[in-house]
Design an enzyme around this catalytic site. Structure first.
Site, PDB file in Angstrom:
ATOM      1  N   HIS A  61       0.832  -1.219   0.000  1.00 60.12           N
ATOM      2  CA  HIS A  61       0.000   0.000   0.000  1.00 60.12           C
ATOM      3  C   HIS A  61       0.865   1.267   0.000  1.00 60.12           C
ATOM      4  O   HIS A  61       0.522   2.260   0.663  1.00 60.12           O
ATOM      5  CB  HIS A  61      -0.945   0.035   1.211  1.00 60.12           C
TER       6      HIS A  61
ATOM      7  N   ASN B  35     -10.446  -2.587   2.764  1.00 60.33           N
ATOM      8  CA  ASN B  35     -10.177  -2.546   1.321  1.00 60.33           C
ATOM      9  C   ASN B  35     -11.460  -2.215   0.574  1.00 60.33           C
ATOM     10  O   ASN B  35     -12.534  -2.194   1.170  1.00 60.33           O
ATOM     11  CB  ASN B  35      -9.677  -3.918   0.839  1.00 60.33           C
TER      12      ASN B  35
ATOM     13  N   TYR C 210       0.976  -4.274  11.823  1.00 65.96           N
ATOM     14  CA  TYR C 210       0.926  -2.831  11.522  1.00 65.96           C
ATOM     15  C   TYR C 210       1.729  -2.018  12.535  1.00 65.96           C
ATOM     16  O   TYR C 210       2.542  -1.184  12.169  1.00 65.96           O
ATOM     17  CB  TYR C 210      -0.531  -2.349  11.460  1.00 65.96           C
TER      18      TYR C 210
HETATM   19  C1  HEM Z   1      -2.101 -10.942   7.494  1.00 67.39           C
HETATM   20  C2  HEM Z   1      -2.530 -10.115   6.567  1.00 67.39           C
HETATM   21  C3  HEM Z   1      -1.964  -8.747   6.389  1.00 67.39           C
HETATM   22  C4  HEM Z   1      -0.777  -8.225   6.793  1.00 67.39           C
HETATM   23  C5  HEM Z   1       0.332  -8.922   7.547  1.00 67.39           C
HETATM   24  C6  HEM Z   1      -0.753  -6.845   6.360  1.00 67.39           C
HETATM   25  C7  HEM Z   1       0.301  -5.993   6.551  1.00 67.39           C
HETATM   26  C8  HEM Z   1       0.327  -4.668   6.171  1.00 67.39           C
HETATM   27  C9  HEM Z   1       1.428  -3.783   6.381  1.00 67.39           C
HETATM   28  C10 HEM Z   1       2.745  -4.165   7.022  1.00 67.39           C
HETATM   29  C11 HEM Z   1       1.076  -2.575   5.913  1.00 67.39           C
HETATM   30  C12 HEM Z   1       1.884  -1.294   5.921  1.00 67.39           C
HETATM   31  C13 HEM Z   1       1.400  -0.419   7.068  1.00 67.39           C
HETATM   32  C14 HEM Z   1       2.207   0.821   7.256  1.00 67.39           C
HETATM   33  O1  HEM Z   1       3.367   0.883   6.846  1.00 67.39           O
HETATM   34  O2  HEM Z   1       1.679   1.770   7.892  1.00 67.39           O
HETATM   35  C15 HEM Z   1      -0.257  -2.690   5.415  1.00 67.39           C
HETATM   36  C16 HEM Z   1      -0.990  -1.659   4.891  1.00 67.39           C
HETATM   37  C17 HEM Z   1      -2.331  -1.751   4.616  1.00 67.39           C
HETATM   38  N1  HEM Z   1      -3.109  -2.885   4.657  1.00 67.39           N
HETATM   39 FE1  HEM Z   1      -2.523  -4.703   5.192  1.00 67.39          FE
HETATM   40  N2  HEM Z   1      -1.914  -6.560   5.720  1.00 67.39           N
HETATM   41  C18 HEM Z   1      -2.687  -7.690   5.716  1.00 67.39           C
HETATM   42  C19 HEM Z   1      -3.939  -7.833   5.204  1.00 67.39           C
HETATM   43  C20 HEM Z   1      -4.746  -6.788   4.861  1.00 67.39           C
HETATM   44  C21 HEM Z   1      -6.155  -6.873   4.647  1.00 67.39           C
HETATM   45  C22 HEM Z   1      -7.005  -8.124   4.757  1.00 67.39           C
HETATM   46  C23 HEM Z   1      -6.586  -5.605   4.374  1.00 67.39           C
HETATM   47  C24 HEM Z   1      -7.973  -5.127   4.114  1.00 67.39           C
HETATM   48  C25 HEM Z   1      -9.000  -5.561   4.810  1.00 67.39           C
HETATM   49  C26 HEM Z   1      -5.445  -4.717   4.430  1.00 67.39           C
HETATM   50  C27 HEM Z   1      -5.477  -3.364   4.246  1.00 67.39           C
HETATM   51  C28 HEM Z   1      -4.397  -2.540   4.339  1.00 67.39           C
HETATM   52  C29 HEM Z   1      -4.459  -1.118   4.077  1.00 67.39           C
HETATM   53  C30 HEM Z   1      -5.681  -0.316   3.703  1.00 67.39           C
HETATM   54  C31 HEM Z   1      -3.166  -0.638   4.246  1.00 67.39           C
HETATM   55  C32 HEM Z   1      -2.694   0.796   4.043  1.00 67.39           C
HETATM   56  C33 HEM Z   1      -2.920   1.617   5.299  1.00 67.39           C
HETATM   57  C34 HEM Z   1      -2.528   3.045   5.022  1.00 67.39           C
HETATM   58  O3  HEM Z   1      -3.181   3.659   4.162  1.00 67.39           O
HETATM   59  O4  HEM Z   1      -1.581   3.530   5.637  1.00 67.39           O
HETATM   60  N3  HEM Z   1      -4.342  -5.465   4.721  1.00 67.39           N
HETATM   61  N4  HEM Z   1      -0.693  -3.979   5.560  1.00 67.39           N
END
Ligand code: HEM
Length: 506
Positions: free
Chosen positions: A73, A146, A356
């Site tokens: 992202h 999402n 996160y």
């Molecule tokens: C085990 C599953 C998942 C892991 C380990 C994971 C991990 C991460 C990580 C490490 C980030 C970066 C966060 C940052 O640097 O601030 C991220 C961002 C993000 N993830 Fe996930 N994610 C997973 C599943 C999902 C799922 C299922 C969704 C949606 C329902 C999702 C939605 C998002 C969104 C929207 C962001 C961006 C947040 C922002 O705008 O700063 N992720 N994710």
């Protein structure tokens, strides 16, 4: 007359000049800068001196302008606004934003693409992130969702591998359908979300033209300690608009930052984007009564079986003033929960609860919650202290006591917000796949809900990428999954890829 006019013009130039020069440029230490255009040199043509502190500081600041981008992202756009509750949900939850009709809560939002880097095109076929931070009366509450209502996998242990497969190859630095489908041919659970991805919902026309979903269930807790499972959905009041693959290609040629631009322009022109927030609820005693497991993130909660109740509306009314400080530095986390909301047992969510906060300590530093955009509206009261950029723990009446228990009174826990106890009977610690996988049913329902044109676009988008896969067995396995979702879906895809029934006989 002419002389008077000239005097007036001179006067206004002088006034403008005065207001422009009223700010003195300084070093980071606040010391006035003598010359910001010419380095200190040995004579007019000689080399530059190390003693030019201002030059060194300016270059050093520039050298450190970048922080690690988000591991996923990375590309995104943000905005600010307000959520207004339209229902009183206090019988189900203590969560502050949902307590009374008309209650308003300030919010921050960040939309994003997933796979590629910070400067990548917004025309990419990708899920879109939809992360909302509520600055509530009881601390920050994030719904990090999402645009799709489902996810590719159901267990966090698969997430790093999935992201590796989606990201550019470690060898060629190019995204490669061979790697993507090599991975997904082993994961029938991804059939529904892959179908969403390859439909035109995988290329939304702009951030304000898509819906959002929490994907996971959470637990709402009321003030009697009673629990209800909930799922959140944001419905765009602008309507959902997507790009076909051809439109996305044309858009990419014209302006591949269109989603950021269109969101900014909408807010600048006071055409404030809005979403209604809906919840679906399942009582704990009913959680096992479906033909799928409701805490499986690869599943949607069907609207015809579980009612969607509108609980409020979000309006985006302010653009960020500084992208780095307000968007790049914003930190959303599924673990940012408030009294009245607890994490469900969803295996994917459980991994996210760790990931996160962990990545943000790495990306933004251990005190990332002290960055302005991440600060809660409330005073933070605890004894966590120090490390890089700490600016806390100096405001207590007796700052010498930074431990508990202690003789110091006035800082106490709140019994009411203790975790609601659950009795676990006959529990075995295990590592196993869930039994109610139902990997294909909802993919088929979604395929059949599409118009004929949308189905054709889906087949053409999928066939486009699958045709690049060299291994025929991988192609055939993928076709089998889509066939299991819907016979016509699988058959159309097989045909588009040049397979006949004979190819699947053995
Ligand atoms: C085990 C599953 C998942 C892991 C380990 C994971 C991990 C991460 C990580 C490490 C980030 C970066 C966060 C940052 O640097 O601030 C991220 C961002 C993000 N993830 Fe996930 N994610 C997973 C599943 C999902 C799922 C299922 C969704 C949606 C329902 C999702 C939605 C998002 C969104 C929207 C962001 C961006 C947040 C922002 O705008 O700063 N992720 N994710």
């Amino acid at each position: 007359m002419k002389k008077k006019l000239t005097t007036l013009i001179m006067l206004s130039i002088a006034l403008v000049g005065f207001s422009q020069t009223s700010e003195v440029m300084t070093t980071n230490g606040g010391v006035p800068v003598g010359d910001n255009q010419n380095s200190k040199t040995v004579g007019e043509y000689g080399p530059v001196l190390l003693e030019d502190i201002h030059l060194i500081e300016k270059l050093a600041a520039f050298d450190r302008e970048r922080i690690p981008e988000r591991v996923v992202h990375a590309r995104g756009a943000g905005a600010f606004g307000v959520f207004e509750a339209s229902a009183d949900m206090s019988q189900f939850t203590m969560a502050a934003p949902f307590q009374q009709v008309g209650k308003t809560t300030e919010i921050a939002i960040r939309f994003s693409t997933v796979v590629h880097g910070k400067g990548s095109p917004e025309t990419a076929r990708d899920p879109r992130g939809f992360a909302v931070k509520f600055y509530t009366d009881q601390g920050n509450y994030d719904i990090v969702g999402n645009n799709f209502p489902t996810f590719f996998i159901r267990d966090a242990i698969k997430f790093p591998d999935m992201v590796h497969a989606f990201k550019p190859s470690p060898v060629t630095n190019k995204q490669d359908p061979n790697r993507v489908f090599d991975f997904f041919s082993h994961l029938p659970e991804a059939t529904h979300t892959l179908t969403l991805l390859y439909s035109d919902y995988g290329t939304p026309a702009g951030y304000q033209f898509m819906n959002g979903s929490s994907v996971h269930a959470f637990k709402w807790i009321n003030n009697k300690g009673e629990m209800t499972y909930v799922m959140y959905h944001w419905e765009s009041k602008q309507g959902q608009k997507n790009l076909t693959a051809t439109e996305a290609e044309i858009q990419q040629g014209k302006d591949w930052q269109h989603a950021t631009v269109s969101l900014r322009n909408a807010i600048d022109s006071k055409n404030y984007p809005q979403w209604d927030l809906y919840v679906q609820m399942i009582k704990p005693e009913d959680i096992h009564s479906f033909d799928f497991w409701p805490l499986d993130a690869t599943k949607d909660w069907p609207a015809d079986k579980i009612e969607r109740i509108k609980i409020g509306t979000m309006t985006l009314n302010r653009n960020p003033i500084n992208f780095f400080q307000e968007v790049e530095s914003v930190a959303f986390a599924p673990g940012s929960l408030i009294p009245g909301v607890q994490a469900s047992e969803d295996k994917l969510l459980q991994g996210r609860l760790f990931s996160y906060f962990d990545t943000q300590r790495h990306r933004l530093g251990p005190n990332f919650q002290q960055i302005e955009v991440n600060k809660p509206k409330q005073k933070v009261v605890n004894y966590n202290s120090d490390s890089y950029s700490s600016s806390r723990n100096d405001e207590f009446d007796n700052p010498d006591v930074n431990y508990q228990p202690s003789s110091r009174t006035g800082v106490s826990d709140t019994e009411q917000y203790k975790y609601v106890q659950e009795t676990l009977k006959n529990v075995t610690i295990t590592q196993q796949k869930i039994t109610k996988t139902n990997d294909f049913g909802q993919a088929g329902d979604f395929y059949r809900s599409l118009t004929k044109k949308e189905q054709e676009n889906l087949i053409s988008n999928l066939a486009g990428d699958l045709a690049k896969v060299k291994d025929k067995n991988t192609q055939k396995t993928m076709i089998t999954y889509f066939y299991k979702a819907d016979r016509n879906y699988g058959m159309s895809l097989a045909k588009a890829l040049g397979f006949s029934m004979k190819d699947f006989m053995n």
